[in-house]
Design an enzyme around this catalytic site. Sequence first.
Site, mmCIF file in Angstrom:
data_model
loop_
_atom_site.group_PDB
_atom_site.id
_atom_site.type_symbol
_atom_site.label_atom_id
_atom_site.label_comp_id
_atom_site.label_asym_id
_atom_site.label_seq_id
_atom_site.Cartn_x
_atom_site.Cartn_y
_atom_site.Cartn_z
ATOM 1 N N HIS A 22 0.848 -1.210 0.000
ATOM 2 C CA HIS A 22 0.000 0.000 0.000
ATOM 3 C C HIS A 22 0.878 1.253 0.000
ATOM 4 C CE1 HIS A 22 -3.043 -2.607 2.394
ATOM 5 N NE2 HIS A 22 -3.563 -2.447 1.183
ATOM 6 N N LYS A 46 -16.111 -7.152 6.427
ATOM 7 C CA LYS A 46 -15.058 -8.002 6.998
ATOM 8 C C LYS A 46 -14.851 -7.631 8.474
ATOM 9 C CE LYS A 46 -12.556 -7.200 2.826
ATOM 10 N NZ LYS A 46 -11.390 -6.472 2.392
ATOM 11 N N ARG A 95 -1.958 -6.399 -8.190
ATOM 12 C CA ARG A 95 -0.770 -7.201 -7.869
ATOM 13 C C ARG A 95 -0.571 -8.322 -8.869
ATOM 14 N NH1 ARG A 95 -2.980 -8.130 -1.929
ATOM 15 N NH2 ARG A 95 -4.757 -8.365 -3.309
ATOM 16 N N SER A 133 -2.872 -7.648 3.316
ATOM 17 C CA SER A 133 -3.097 -7.458 4.756
ATOM 18 C C SER A 133 -3.512 -8.792 5.380
ATOM 19 C CB SER A 133 -4.202 -6.432 4.992
ATOM 20 O OG SER A 133 -3.847 -5.197 4.428
#
Length: 170
Positions: A22, A46, A95, A133
């Site tokens: 990030h 979440k 990514r 994460s």
Amino acid sequence: MPRKAPSIAIYPGSFDPITNGHLDLIQRGSRLFDKLIVSILRNDAKEPLFSVEERIEMLREVVHVYPNVDVDSFDGLLVDHAAGRSATVMLRGIRAISDYEYELQMALMNRRLNPGLETIFLMSNEAYSFISSRLVKEVFGLGGNISGLVPPSVEARLKRRMAKVNQRGG
Ligand code: PNS
């Protein structure tokens, strides 16, 4: 000649916690736009490890070196938040090809909701392309080494959080 409006981009996400992936995107984004707003989704389905306030603090600790980067949070639709902050760009990182489908869906939905908000993708730095994460939390929770994957201040906070959890458990 009329003056060009400043370019304002929003970089939304959960940031639970912020990783070096990030941070790399924030650093690169800060060079591309006049202002970059890193914004945390509040009503996330979440179950987060860190509260929104803790995540705001963690972000502020690492982005204060970039004078044109702001930290914010939002509820509801991202397009409404972006409009409220006069942002015309949403910044996201990709990514791997596995990110593409989700990001494409989100970009197209956001374009339908507000054609004035353009999504711009940056390819993740290859050094960080495997970091998420979720994986950082998993590896850390199982006693693995996460140094170099998150900023040192975040690693320290994870250690404190884990010590607290272990204290409560024992
Ligand atoms: O880091 P994440 O969890 O992949 O970020 C996802 C986020 C926060 C960018 C996304 O869930 C979002 O924008 N949510 C806000 C609600 C919204 O606007 N939904 C419609 C967009 S498709």
